[in-house]
Scaffold this motif. Structure first.
Motif, short mmCIF file in Angstrom:
data_model
loop_
_atom_site.label_atom_id
_atom_site.label_comp_id
_atom_site.label_asym_id
_atom_site.label_seq_id
_atom_site.Cartn_x
_atom_site.Cartn_y
_atom_site.Cartn_z
N ALA A 41 26.29 14.66 -13.41
CA ALA A 41 24.63 15.09 -13.39
C ALA A 41 25.07 16.12 -13.79
O ALA A 41 24.22 16.85 -14.71
CB ALA A 41 24.38 14.98 -12.44
N PHE B 252 20.92 6.42 -15.10
CA PHE B 252 22.28 6.65 -15.57
C PHE B 252 22.60 8.16 -16.17
O PHE B 252 21.93 8.33 -16.61
CB PHE B 252 23.25 5.22 -16.51
N SER B 253 23.84 8.16 -16.08
CA SER B 253 24.26 9.50 -16.69
C SER B 253 25.69 9.50 -17.95
O SER B 253 26.07 9.33 -18.07
CB SER B 253 24.33 10.35 -15.12
N TYR C 39 17.38 2.45 -10.91
CA TYR C 39 18.44 3.31 -10.25
C TYR C 39 19.66 3.35 -10.76
O TYR C 39 20.01 2.92 -9.41
CB TYR C 39 18.28 4.16 -9.39
N ASP D 43 22.69 6.18 -10.55
CA ASP D 43 22.76 7.62 -10.56
C ASP D 43 23.01 7.90 -9.50
O ASP D 43 22.65 9.33 -9.04
CB ASP D 43 21.93 7.70 -11.71
N SER E 259 25.37 16.74 -17.54
CA SER E 259 24.86 16.71 -18.74
C SER E 259 23.30 17.43 -19.10
O SER E 259 23.55 16.95 -20.27
CB SER E 259 24.05 15.33 -17.88
N ALA F 268 24.90 10.59 -8.66
CA ALA F 268 23.97 12.57 -8.43
C ALA F 268 23.26 12.39 -6.94
O ALA F 268 23.32 13.71 -6.89
CB ALA F 268 22.37 12.67 -9.79
N ASN G 15 31.25 2.99 -8.80
CA ASN G 15 31.15 4.68 -9.75
C ASN G 15 31.71 3.67 -11.20
O ASN G 15 33.18 3.28 -11.40
CB ASN G 15 32.04 5.23 -9.56
#
Ligand code: PLP
Length: 372
Positions: free
Chosen positions: A314, A309-310, A3, A5, A317, A8, A287
């Motif tokens: 978010a 991931f992004s 994970y 993200d 996206s 988000a 970040n």
């Protein structure tokens, strides 16, 4: 799944889930009712309010719980403009703010407010001279975020608040991504926060208000939250927010040291050819927003489905539109579409981060190999 993200949302801390549990299963009383059980719930909410306020750590104000930071921001902006003296109908904000700020400003603009959206430099930072030049006696509110959700850069919020005060304006700081990670400098009159970005539950935010700067209510009804934010509070969500804020305070140095280790490891593992988006110096180290010439980041995400991931943010996206933040720092559409955001923190292990970065790097190379 690995994970990555954290911008988000963050994993709920086990300690937070434990604190919430009794308020979900057994203790169901309405915290606004006068019964013994109601008063017990109200007392738990007051403890949580104190914990959340202590994490914000500013003097001379009070905190109201809201349903999200989005609500807190809507309330702060609309309610401040509603209460502003006649003739003060300007808002000064930044092109790289979150949609909660930008869309609220746009809504007010359509109703006669004058909105200035300041540009940022290629490093994502505001120039204080631009802020000062935009200010006059008609400005009611200056809205600037502390840590950018897409590229992690940290704006000089204290100096901006001082400049706002010189023309008699109030200052709103969206501290959603900064709370508990980057100290909130003295100065803002209104501060928005969200529990789910600090290992708390989703569905609860807060607005801290300097005494005298309380906005006009946005939500009308039963008069809860000192009469300015109606609606029955959820004790489970409030105690979850409080527990997350307290834990963040207690673990601040530990979390910071862990983050530095992760940041250094991820950067060391990245092959050459990646460029950081936004300032390297004035940045939150959880970040890592990077791009690589010729890479299709959407394809990268679908190639690596077991790594979360992004693409920049978010919200962006889902839309298919290139991020407004990446465009604001001067990237072309093509460059913006080659960017990814890796967000990590307390529960990320160095091993999983390094392995993810290695695989992302290899997948980017493979894409370029195929394209060549
Ligand atoms: N502001 C920033 C900077 C954010 O990152 C977010 C969430 O992504 C919000 C506001 C909105 O927070 P919430 O999810 O609590 O509405």
């Amino acid at each position: 799944m690995i994970y990555l993200d954290y911008q988000a949302t963050t994993p709920v801390a086990p300690e937070v889930a434990d604190t919430m549990q009794p308020w979900i299963s057994g203790k169901f009383a309405n915290p606004h009712s006068p019964s013994r059980w109601g008063r017990e719930a109200a007392a738990a909410i007051e403890v949580a309010r104190k914990q959340a306020s202590e994490a914000i750590d500013l003097e001379g104000g009070s905190l109201a719980f809201t349903g999200s930071a989005t609500e807190a921001i809507n309330w702060a902006i609309k309610g401040t403009l509603e209460k502003a003296p006649k003739g003060r109908n300007r808002i000064v904000t930044v092109a790289t703010e979150h949609a909660a700020v930008l869309d609220t400003c746009e809504w007010l603009e359509a109703r006669g407010c004058d909105v200035t959206r300041l540009p940022v430099g290629p490093d994502g930072l505001l120039d204080l001279a631009d802020v000062k030049a935009a200010l006059d006696e008609k400005v009611a509110l200056v809205a600037v975020m502390l840590v950018n959700n897409e590229i992690g850069v940290v704006q000089p919020v204290g100096e901006i608040a001082a400049a706002a005060h010189e023309v008699g304006a109030l200052m709103l700081c969206d501290a959603v991504q900064g709370l508990g990670r980057v100290g909130i400098p003295e100065g803002p009159d209104l501060v928005a926060a969200s529990a789910h970005k600090i290992h708390g539950p989703k569905g609860i935010g807060a607005l801290w208000m300097r005494q005298g700067a309380e906005p006009a209510p946005l939500i009308h009804g039963g008069g809860q939250e000192q009469g300015i934010r109606s609606g029955t509070l959820s004790p489970a969500l409030c105690v979850g927010f409080g527990a997350a804020a307290k834990l963040g305070q207690e673990r601040r140095e530990l979390d910071h040291a862990h983050l530095e280790q992760l940041w250094n490891a991820a950067r060391a593992e990245l092959g050459s050819g990646w460029t950081m988006n936004g300032s390297v110096e004035h940045r939150y180290h959880g970040n890592l927003n990077i791009r690589r010439e010729g890479v299709d980041s959407a394809r990268l995400i679908s190639d690596l489905r077991d790594i979360a991931f992004s693409l920049g943010s978010a919200c962006a996206s889902g839309s298919g539109r290139p991020s407004h933040v990446l465009r604001s720092i001067g990237l072309t559409d093509r460059e913006a579409r080659s960017a990814i955001r890796l967000g990590f923190g307390r529960y990320t292990s160095e091993e999983e981060l390094v392995s993810a970065v290695r695989r992302i790097d290899a997948a980017a190379h493979a894409q370029q190999g195929l394209a060549a």
